[in-house]
Scaffold this motif. Structure first.
Motif, PDB file in Angstrom:
ATOM      1  N   THR A 242       0.856  -1.191   0.000  1.00 26.47           N
ATOM      2  CA  THR A 242       0.000   0.000   0.000  1.00 26.47           C
ATOM      3  C   THR A 242       0.888   1.236   0.000  1.00 26.47           C
ATOM      4  O   THR A 242       2.034   1.187   0.461  1.00 26.47           O
ATOM      5  CB  THR A 242      -0.885   0.054   1.259  1.00 26.47           C
ATOM      6  N   PRO A 243       0.377   2.384  -0.485  1.00 22.84           N
ATOM      7  CA  PRO A 243       1.177   3.615  -0.451  1.00 22.84           C
ATOM      8  C   PRO A 243       1.639   3.962   0.968  1.00 22.84           C
ATOM      9  O   PRO A 243       2.762   4.423   1.158  1.00 22.84           O
ATOM     10  CB  PRO A 243       0.214   4.662  -1.009  1.00 22.84           C
ATOM     11  N   GLU A 244       0.823   3.716   1.981  1.00 24.86           N
ATOM     12  CA  GLU A 244       1.240   4.057   3.347  1.00 24.86           C
ATOM     13  C   GLU A 244       2.419   3.186   3.790  1.00 24.86           C
ATOM     14  O   GLU A 244       3.435   3.687   4.288  1.00 24.86           O
ATOM     15  CB  GLU A 244       0.073   3.898   4.325  1.00 24.86           C
ATOM     16  N   PHE A 245       2.302   1.881   3.591  1.00 25.41           N
ATOM     17  CA  PHE A 245       3.374   0.926   3.936  1.00 25.41           C
ATOM     18  C   PHE A 245       4.646   1.337   3.188  1.00 25.41           C
ATOM     19  O   PHE A 245       5.733   1.463   3.773  1.00 25.41           O
ATOM     20  CB  PHE A 245       2.896  -0.465   3.515  1.00 25.41           C
ATOM     21  N   ALA A 246       4.503   1.620   1.891  1.00 23.71           N
ATOM     22  CA  ALA A 246       5.677   1.979   1.077  1.00 23.71           C
ATOM     23  C   ALA A 246       6.350   3.234   1.625  1.00 23.71           C
ATOM     24  O   ALA A 246       7.584   3.336   1.656  1.00 23.71           O
ATOM     25  CB  ALA A 246       5.254   2.198  -0.378  1.00 23.71           C
ATOM     26  N   SER A 247       5.559   4.185   2.092  1.00 25.73           N
ATOM     27  CA  SER A 247       6.130   5.459   2.556  1.00 25.73           C
ATOM     28  C   SER A 247       7.041   5.237   3.765  1.00 25.73           C
ATOM     29  O   SER A 247       8.021   5.961   3.941  1.00 25.73           O
ATOM     30  CB  SER A 247       5.023   6.459   2.890  1.00 25.73           C
ATOM     31  N   TYR A 248       6.745   4.240   4.591  1.00 23.85           N
ATOM     32  CA  TYR A 248       7.622   3.963   5.740  1.00 23.85           C
ATOM     33  C   TYR A 248       8.927   3.307   5.301  1.00 23.85           C
ATOM     34  O   TYR A 248       9.995   3.616   5.821  1.00 23.85           O
ATOM     35  CB  TYR A 248       6.889   3.117   6.783  1.00 23.85           C
ATOM     36  N   LEU A 249       8.856   2.399   4.341  1.00 22.78           N
ATOM     37  CA  LEU A 249      10.104   1.789   3.839  1.00 22.78           C
ATOM     38  C   LEU A 249      10.976   2.863   3.197  1.00 22.78           C
ATOM     39  O   LEU A 249      12.199   2.862   3.350  1.00 22.78           O
ATOM     40  CB  LEU A 249       9.813   0.677   2.829  1.00 22.78           C
ATOM     41  N   GLU A 250      10.338   3.803   2.494  1.00 26.80           N
ATOM     42  CA  GLU A 250      11.085   4.870   1.815  1.00 26.80           C
ATOM     43  C   GLU A 250      11.876   5.730   2.796  1.00 26.80           C
ATOM     44  O   GLU A 250      12.903   6.294   2.452  1.00 26.80           O
ATOM     45  CB  GLU A 250      10.140   5.767   1.004  1.00 26.80           C
ATOM     46  N   ARG A 251      11.404   5.852   4.031  1.00 30.35           N
ATOM     47  CA  ARG A 251      12.094   6.706   4.995  1.00 30.35           C
ATOM     48  C   ARG A 251      13.498   6.237   5.293  1.00 30.35           C
ATOM     49  O   ARG A 251      14.372   7.046   5.603  1.00 30.35           O
ATOM     50  CB  ARG A 251      11.325   6.744   6.319  1.00 30.35           C
ATOM     51  N   SER A 252      13.718   4.917   5.273  1.00 35.13           N
ATOM     52  CA  SER A 252      15.076   4.474   5.607  1.00 35.13           C
ATOM     53  C   SER A 252      15.870   4.049   4.363  1.00 35.13           C
ATOM     54  O   SER A 252      16.961   3.524   4.475  1.00 35.13           O
ATOM     55  CB  SER A 252      15.053   3.353   6.650  1.00 35.13           C
ATOM     56  N   ARG A 253      15.318   4.275   3.192  1.00 35.66           N
ATOM     57  CA  ARG A 253      16.021   3.888   1.964  1.00 35.66           C
ATOM     58  C   ARG A 253      17.006   4.977   1.539  1.00 35.66           C
ATOM     59  O   ARG A 253      16.708   6.161   1.637  1.00 35.66           O
ATOM     60  CB  ARG A 253      15.007   3.675   0.838  1.00 35.66           C
ATOM     61  N   HIS A 254      18.173   4.565   1.076  1.00 28.55           N
ATOM     62  CA  HIS A 254      19.089   5.546   0.484  1.00 28.55           C
ATOM     63  C   HIS A 254      18.469   6.042  -0.816  1.00 28.55           C
ATOM     64  O   HIS A 254      18.030   5.227  -1.625  1.00 28.55           O
ATOM     65  CB  HIS A 254      20.447   4.904   0.156  1.00 28.55           C
ATOM     66  N   PRO A 255      18.448   7.346  -1.029  1.00 28.30           N
ATOM     67  CA  PRO A 255      17.699   7.862  -2.184  1.00 28.30           C
ATOM     68  C   PRO A 255      18.211   7.329  -3.526  1.00 28.30           C
ATOM     69  O   PRO A 255      17.437   7.195  -4.462  1.00 28.30           O
ATOM     70  CB  PRO A 255      17.882   9.377  -2.081  1.00 28.30           C
ATOM     71  N   PHE A 256      19.512   7.025  -3.612  1.00 31.43           N
ATOM     72  CA  PHE A 256      20.059   6.614  -4.914  1.00 31.43           C
ATOM     73  C   PHE A 256      20.458   5.140  -4.930  1.00 31.43           C
ATOM     74  O   PHE A 256      21.392   4.751  -5.622  1.00 31.43           O
ATOM     75  CB  PHE A 256      21.252   7.512  -5.285  1.00 31.43           C
TER      76      PHE A 256
END
Ligand code: PLP
Length: 364
Positions: A242-256
């Motif tokens: 889901t977009p909400e779940f994905a948004s939390y994973l994105e917080r700790s992901r290196h942008p590149f």
């Protein structure tokens, strides 16, 4: 003072992952040439020619940072899978998504339930966060014991992994059993369905795991470009949630984390349906050949829904095959000392394996 005293206790206790020596190095040591690489479930046909062309075209732009959002690849996948773009998480291989899941959800004391033998990364990412792995043995046919997994869930369980088809056994679970399991899970347990080999599946009743993302928000389905798409060396994987779940994973992901070459090749590879079809057909023929020939050598094989095969060759055969110039994956580290995992190769590679096994049998 020792550095070890400074290190997090759960990291100190990790067993280092041993990637093994490069095959070229082993060849030099043993005086071998032209070995056959059937150990890592890679696509024997190689990458799509369209992906290779996209790589060449992307080379001149590598002084620029990649698109941190991976927009072109995101659009392509969203369209292909009919899912919202915001529900996709792109990773440096699906290995990175596994890391992000561990970082996002796990603390010391949390439990993570999964089948065993299964993908070696699950215990590694779990232990890396100081959480507790709870491994549930596969059943006698090397298939996920979904009732056993359900029974292992406690109030401390944060995540359950289901690898379908399962690596290293190639076995899969069908829709009826999977749907019953998913429906029975407490809603506060994260369900991770690892579908690295989904494009090879042959059974008609394979579960629709993506549909569970809509039914049950704490669900993520993992896919990869490393297997049928032939891009293992570039490291591209993704999760659908889901977009909400994905948004939390994105917080700790290196942008590149997903580099520019990988993004370009992935978009082209997904568009090359012909290459995927050829890969699937080659695999089906190679699988049938190996099942027949290994059967003729009285080697028990486990029916597989993937591009590899679990074969009961007897102990030590993986090392003996290396001396014959054939690399397969020994299963001793997975508690199956008499088994090897064999990736389906090109026809001539499969023949090399069968001939080597025959020679070993005659020499024994
Ligand atoms: C190969 C594999 C992956 C994919 O790993 P990447 O990091 O995307 O290369 C994930 N899960 C399983 C079970 C695999 O066998």
């Amino acid at each position: 003072m020792s550095i070890a005293d400074l290190v997090n206790a759960h990291v100190r206790d990790l067993e280092p992952y041993e990637p093994g020596k490069p095959i070229e190095e082993i060849e030099r040591e043993l005086g071998l040439q032209g070995s056959v690489k059937l150990g890592l479930n890679e696509n024997a046909l190689g990458p799509s020619p369209r992906a290779v062309a996209a790589l060449h075209a992307a080379v001149d732009g590598v002084h620029r940072y990649p698109d941190g959002h991976g927009l072109a690849l995101r659009r392509k996948l969203a369209q292909r899978l009919a899912v919202p773009e915001a529900g996709l998480v792109l990773g440096n291989g699906s290995d990175e998504i596994l890391e992000l899941l561990a970082k996002t959800f796990l603390s010391p004391g949390d439990e993570v339930v999964y089948a065993w033998p299964s993908f070696a990364m699950y215990p590694i990412v779990v232990k890396g966060m100081g959480a507790t792995p709870v491994a549930v043995p596969l059943d006698a046919d090397h298939v996920h014991d979904l009732e056993g997994l359900a029974a292992a869930i406690t109030e401390r369980t944060k995540i359950v992994f289901v690898c379908n088809p399962n690596n290293p056994t190639g076995t899969s679970v069908g829709a009826e059993a999977f749907d019953r399991f998913a429906a029975s899970l407490p809603e506060n347990v994260v369900l991770v369905v690892d579908e690295a080999y989904v494009e090879y599946v042959r059974r008609d009743d394979f579960p629709d795991a993506l549909a569970w993302v809509e039914r049950r928000p704490a669900t993520i389905v993992l896919r990869t470009l490393s297997k049928i798409y032939g891009l293992a060396g570039l490291r591209v994987g993704y999760g659908v949630t889901t977009p909400e779940f994905a948004s939390y994973l994105e917080r700790s992901r290196h942008p590149f984390s997903l580099n520019a070459m990988a993004q370009a090749a992935a978009v082209a590879a997904i568009d090359d349906e012909e290459h995927v079809t050829r890969s699937r057909e080659l695999n089906a023929r190679g699988m049938a050949y190996l099942e027949t020939e290994l059967g003729a050598l009285d080697i028990e094989v486990t029916p597989s829904d993937s591009n590899f095969l679990l074969a009961r060759t007897g102990a030590g055969v993986d090392a003996a095959l290396v001396r014959e110039g054939v690399f397969v994956r020994g299963m001793a580290g997975f508690g199956l000392p008499e088994h090897v995992r064999v990736t389906v190769g090109l026809p001539e590679e499969n023949e090399r394996l069968v001939k080597a096994l025959r020679r070993l049998r005659e020499g024994a």
